[in-house]
Design a protein around this motif. Structure first.
Motif, PDB file in Angstrom:
ATOM      1  N   GLY A 150       1.237   3.813  -9.165  1.00  0.00           N
ATOM      2  CA  GLY A 150       2.193   4.636  -8.429  1.00  0.00           C
ATOM      3  C   GLY A 150       1.521   5.383  -7.298  1.00  0.00           C
ATOM      4  O   GLY A 150       2.041   5.444  -6.175  1.00  0.00           O
ATOM      5  N   ASN A 151       0.350   5.962  -7.564  1.00  0.00           N
ATOM      6  CA  ASN A 151      -0.376   6.673  -6.503  1.00  0.00           C
ATOM      7  C   ASN A 151      -0.811   5.718  -5.404  1.00  0.00           C
ATOM      8  O   ASN A 151      -0.746   6.064  -4.221  1.00  0.00           O
ATOM      9  CB  ASN A 151      -1.590   7.409  -7.073  1.00  0.00           C
ATOM     10  N   ARG A 152      -1.256   4.527  -5.779  1.00  0.00           N
ATOM     11  CA  ARG A 152      -1.651   3.546  -4.755  1.00  0.00           C
ATOM     12  C   ARG A 152      -0.477   3.211  -3.844  1.00  0.00           C
ATOM     13  O   ARG A 152      -0.628   3.106  -2.623  1.00  0.00           O
ATOM     14  CB  ARG A 152      -2.173   2.268  -5.404  1.00  0.00           C
ATOM     15  N   ALA A 153       0.706   3.049  -4.432  1.00  0.00           N
ATOM     16  CA  ALA A 153       1.894   2.732  -3.633  1.00  0.00           C
ATOM     17  C   ALA A 153       2.252   3.893  -2.711  1.00  0.00           C
ATOM     18  O   ALA A 153       2.588   3.688  -1.543  1.00  0.00           O
ATOM     19  CB  ALA A 153       3.068   2.396  -4.549  1.00  0.00           C
ATOM     20  N   ARG A 154       2.163   5.118  -3.209  1.00  0.00           N
ATOM     21  CA  ARG A 154       2.477   6.285  -2.366  1.00  0.00           C
ATOM     22  C   ARG A 154       1.476   6.431  -1.233  1.00  0.00           C
ATOM     23  O   ARG A 154       1.845   6.710  -0.093  1.00  0.00           O
ATOM     24  CB  ARG A 154       2.524   7.549  -3.224  1.00  0.00           C
ATOM     25  N   VAL A 155       0.199   6.225  -1.520  1.00  0.00           N
ATOM     26  CA  VAL A 155      -0.825   6.306  -0.477  1.00  0.00           C
ATOM     27  C   VAL A 155      -0.595   5.215   0.566  1.00  0.00           C
ATOM     28  O   VAL A 155      -0.695   5.463   1.774  1.00  0.00           O
ATOM     29  CB  VAL A 155      -2.248   6.213  -1.088  1.00  0.00           C
ATOM     30  N   ALA A 156      -0.263   4.012   0.134  1.00  0.00           N
ATOM     31  CA  ALA A 156      -0.016   2.914   1.076  1.00  0.00           C
ATOM     32  C   ALA A 156       1.190   3.228   1.967  1.00  0.00           C
ATOM     33  O   ALA A 156       1.157   2.978   3.172  1.00  0.00           O
ATOM     34  CB  ALA A 156       0.207   1.607   0.327  1.00  0.00           C
ATOM     35  N   ARG A 157       2.250   3.781   1.366  1.00  0.00           N
ATOM     36  CA  ARG A 157       3.429   4.153   2.179  1.00  0.00           C
ATOM     37  C   ARG A 157       3.081   5.249   3.172  1.00  0.00           C
ATOM     38  O   ARG A 157       3.496   5.213   4.326  1.00  0.00           O
ATOM     39  CB  ARG A 157       4.580   4.607   1.271  1.00  0.00           C
ATOM     40  N   TYR A 158       2.307   6.233   2.737  1.00  0.00           N
ATOM     41  CA  TYR A 158       1.897   7.320   3.625  1.00  0.00           C
ATOM     42  C   TYR A 158       1.085   6.765   4.794  1.00  0.00           C
ATOM     43  O   TYR A 158       1.328   7.091   5.949  1.00  0.00           O
ATOM     44  CB  TYR A 158       1.072   8.362   2.852  1.00  0.00           C
ATOM     45  N   TYR A 159       0.118   5.913   4.468  1.00  0.00           N
ATOM     46  CA  TYR A 159      -0.717   5.321   5.506  1.00  0.00           C
ATOM     47  C   TYR A 159       0.135   4.527   6.490  1.00  0.00           C
ATOM     48  O   TYR A 159      -0.044   4.619   7.702  1.00  0.00           O
ATOM     49  CB  TYR A 159      -1.791   4.424   4.886  1.00  0.00           C
ATOM     50  N   GLU A 160       1.072   3.746   5.977  1.00  0.00           N
ATOM     51  CA  GLU A 160       1.939   2.921   6.824  1.00  0.00           C
ATOM     52  C   GLU A 160       2.763   3.792   7.772  1.00  0.00           C
ATOM     53  O   GLU A 160       2.925   3.458   8.938  1.00  0.00           O
ATOM     54  CB  GLU A 160       2.860   2.067   5.939  1.00  0.00           C
ATOM     55  N   ARG A 161       3.269   4.910   7.259  1.00  0.00           N
ATOM     56  CA  ARG A 161       4.073   5.810   8.105  1.00  0.00           C
ATOM     57  C   ARG A 161       3.233   6.494   9.170  1.00  0.00           C
ATOM     58  O   ARG A 161       3.740   6.829  10.231  1.00  0.00           O
ATOM     59  CB  ARG A 161       4.732   6.894   7.252  1.00  0.00           C
ATOM     60  N   HIS A 162       1.955   6.753   8.894  1.00  0.00           N
ATOM     61  CA  HIS A 162       1.127   7.552   9.795  1.00  0.00           C
ATOM     62  C   HIS A 162       0.071   6.775  10.571  1.00  0.00           C
ATOM     63  O   HIS A 162      -0.667   7.377  11.334  1.00  0.00           O
ATOM     64  CB  HIS A 162       0.445   8.680   9.004  1.00  0.00           C
ATOM     65  N   LYS A 163       0.004   5.470  10.427  1.00  0.00           N
ATOM     66  CA  LYS A 163      -1.089   4.735  11.074  1.00  0.00           C
ATOM     67  C   LYS A 163      -0.959   4.712  12.592  1.00  0.00           C
ATOM     68  O   LYS A 163      -1.945   4.608  13.287  1.00  0.00           O
ATOM     69  CB  LYS A 163      -1.237   3.327  10.507  1.00  0.00           C
ATOM     70  N   GLY A 164       0.234   4.846  13.143  1.00  0.00           N
ATOM     71  CA  GLY A 164       0.384   4.853  14.592  1.00  0.00           C
ATOM     72  C   GLY A 164       0.473   6.243  15.177  1.00  0.00           C
ATOM     73  O   GLY A 164       0.536   6.419  16.393  1.00  0.00           O
ATOM     74  N   VAL A 165       0.441   7.285  14.345  1.00  0.00           N
ATOM     75  CA  VAL A 165       0.568   8.667  14.815  1.00  0.00           C
ATOM     76  C   VAL A 165      -0.810   9.160  15.238  1.00  0.00           C
ATOM     77  O   VAL A 165      -1.780   9.037  14.496  1.00  0.00           O
ATOM     78  CB  VAL A 165       1.136   9.546  13.678  1.00  0.00           C
ATOM     79  N   PRO A 166      -0.927   9.754  16.445  1.00  0.00           N
ATOM     80  CA  PRO A 166      -2.228  10.265  16.896  1.00  0.00           C
ATOM     81  C   PRO A 166      -2.769  11.320  15.932  1.00  0.00           C
ATOM     82  O   PRO A 166      -2.017  12.054  15.297  1.00  0.00           O
ATOM     83  CB  PRO A 166      -1.931  10.893  18.252  1.00  0.00           C
ATOM     84  N   GLN A 167      -4.102  11.402  15.843  1.00  0.00           N
ATOM     85  CA  GLN A 167      -4.783  12.307  14.909  1.00  0.00           C
ATOM     86  C   GLN A 167      -4.327  13.748  15.084  1.00  0.00           C
ATOM     87  O   GLN A 167      -4.079  14.438  14.121  1.00  0.00           O
ATOM     88  CB  GLN A 167      -6.315  12.197  15.116  1.00  0.00           C
ATOM     89  N   GLU A 168      -4.186  14.235  16.353  1.00  0.00           N
ATOM     90  CA  GLU A 168      -3.834  15.627  16.550  1.00  0.00           C
ATOM     91  C   GLU A 168      -2.421  15.949  16.043  1.00  0.00           C
ATOM     92  O   GLU A 168      -2.169  17.036  15.556  1.00  0.00           O
ATOM     93  CB  GLU A 168      -4.017  16.094  17.998  1.00  0.00           C
ATOM     94  N   ARG A 169      -1.487  14.985  16.075  1.00  0.00           N
ATOM     95  CA  ARG A 169      -0.140  15.228  15.570  1.00  0.00           C
ATOM     96  C   ARG A 169      -0.136  15.277  14.047  1.00  0.00           C
ATOM     97  O   ARG A 169       0.643  16.005  13.444  1.00  0.00           O
ATOM     98  CB  ARG A 169       0.828  14.131  16.043  1.00  0.00           C
ATOM     99  N   ARG A 170      -1.023  14.493  13.395  1.00  0.00           N
ATOM    100  CA  ARG A 170      -1.092  14.504  11.928  1.00  0.00           C
ATOM    101  C   ARG A 170      -1.597  15.833  11.412  1.00  0.00           C
ATOM    102  O   ARG A 170      -1.232  16.262  10.342  1.00  0.00           O
ATOM    103  CB  ARG A 170      -2.009  13.396  11.418  1.00  0.00           C
ATOM    104  N   GLN A 171      -2.465  16.510  12.178  1.00  0.00           N
ATOM    105  CA  GLN A 171      -3.068  17.770  11.717  1.00  0.00           C
ATOM    106  C   GLN A 171      -2.341  18.983  12.255  1.00  0.00           C
ATOM    107  O   GLN A 171      -2.770  20.096  12.032  1.00  0.00           O
ATOM    108  CB  GLN A 171      -4.526  17.811  12.107  1.00  0.00           C
ATOM    109  N   ALA A 172      -1.244  18.807  12.973  1.00  0.00           N
ATOM    110  CA  ALA A 172      -0.520  19.944  13.544  1.00  0.00           C
ATOM    111  C   ALA A 172       0.026  20.826  12.431  1.00  0.00           C
ATOM    112  O   ALA A 172       0.437  20.324  11.388  1.00  0.00           O
ATOM    113  CB  ALA A 172       0.631  19.449  14.426  1.00  0.00           C
TER     114      ALA A 172
END
Length: 197
Positions: free
Chosen positions: A174-196
């Motif tokens: 379950g955690n692996r699936a959640r991490v994969a979904r999170y990564y998929e949602r955020h892989k195109g988001v610039p680093q500074e927007r992820r840490q805002a």
């Protein structure tokens, strides 16, 4: 040292089938020592192993693996709504007949107790008892609820206590699936927007 098995505590037949992982390419019962570890992990669930795990060898390993492979075929056909392969059904019935059982009474502090006795070699006793666990699962009305884990590359089967359970071990798959979904949602988001903030 007892090995770690990915999922235990399910019906005994599923615990047995789950000793083949990664689409059947990894056999967690590859050696007699691994079988001894699995039997230790199943402590208290097998009458054939009432106390410390006895010495197991090639005959016990072959018998347990034969029941496991037959069980996997029968469970797969039942889950798919198909008739069982006749050879697998015959094989399971052969394991059931390999170590006939009878009840035996004993007297103790608390009065009479009745246990099952199988006067047969350990390999036959293990095969018969595991075959009984498979028969119990195949005749259980909850069989249609047995699921395969939805985790990527996970092949483990489980009987969910809750109908929304999707993973064999929620804290792992379950955690692996959640991490994969999170990564998929955020892989195109610039680093500074992820840490805002």
């Amino acid at each position: 040292m007892t090995a770690s098995f990915p999922l235990t505590g399910e019906p005994l037949a599923l615990d047995l089938v789950n000793t083949r992982v990664l689409d059947g390419t990894v056999d967690l019962l590859g050696t007699p020592g691994a079988l001894a570890d699995w039997l230790a992990a199943q402590a208290g669930r097998l009458a054939a192993v009432p106390g410390p795990v006895p010495e197991v060898g090639a005959p016990e390993l072959a018998a347990v693996r034969a029941v496991r492979d037959t069980a996997a075929r029968l469970i797969a056909s039942a889950r798919g709504g198909q008739a069982p392969p006749p050879d697998a059904l015959d094989r399971l019935n052969g394991h059931l007949a390999a170590a006939p059982a009878h009840r035996e009474l004993a007297w103790g502090e608390d009065g009479f107790t009745a246990g099952t006795r199988r006067p047969a070699p350990l390999a036959d006793r293990l095969a018969a008892e595991l075959a009984e666990a498979v028969a119990d699962l195949l005749t259980d009305p909850r069989l249609d609820r047995v699921r395969r884990c939805e985790g990527h590359d996970c092949v483990l089967l489980f009987l969910p206590a809750h109908p929304r359970r999707r993973w064999c071990v929620p804290s792992v798959c379950g955690n692996r699936a959640r991490v994969a979904r999170y990564y998929e949602r955020h892989k195109g988001v610039p680093q500074e927007r992820r840490q805002a903030p």
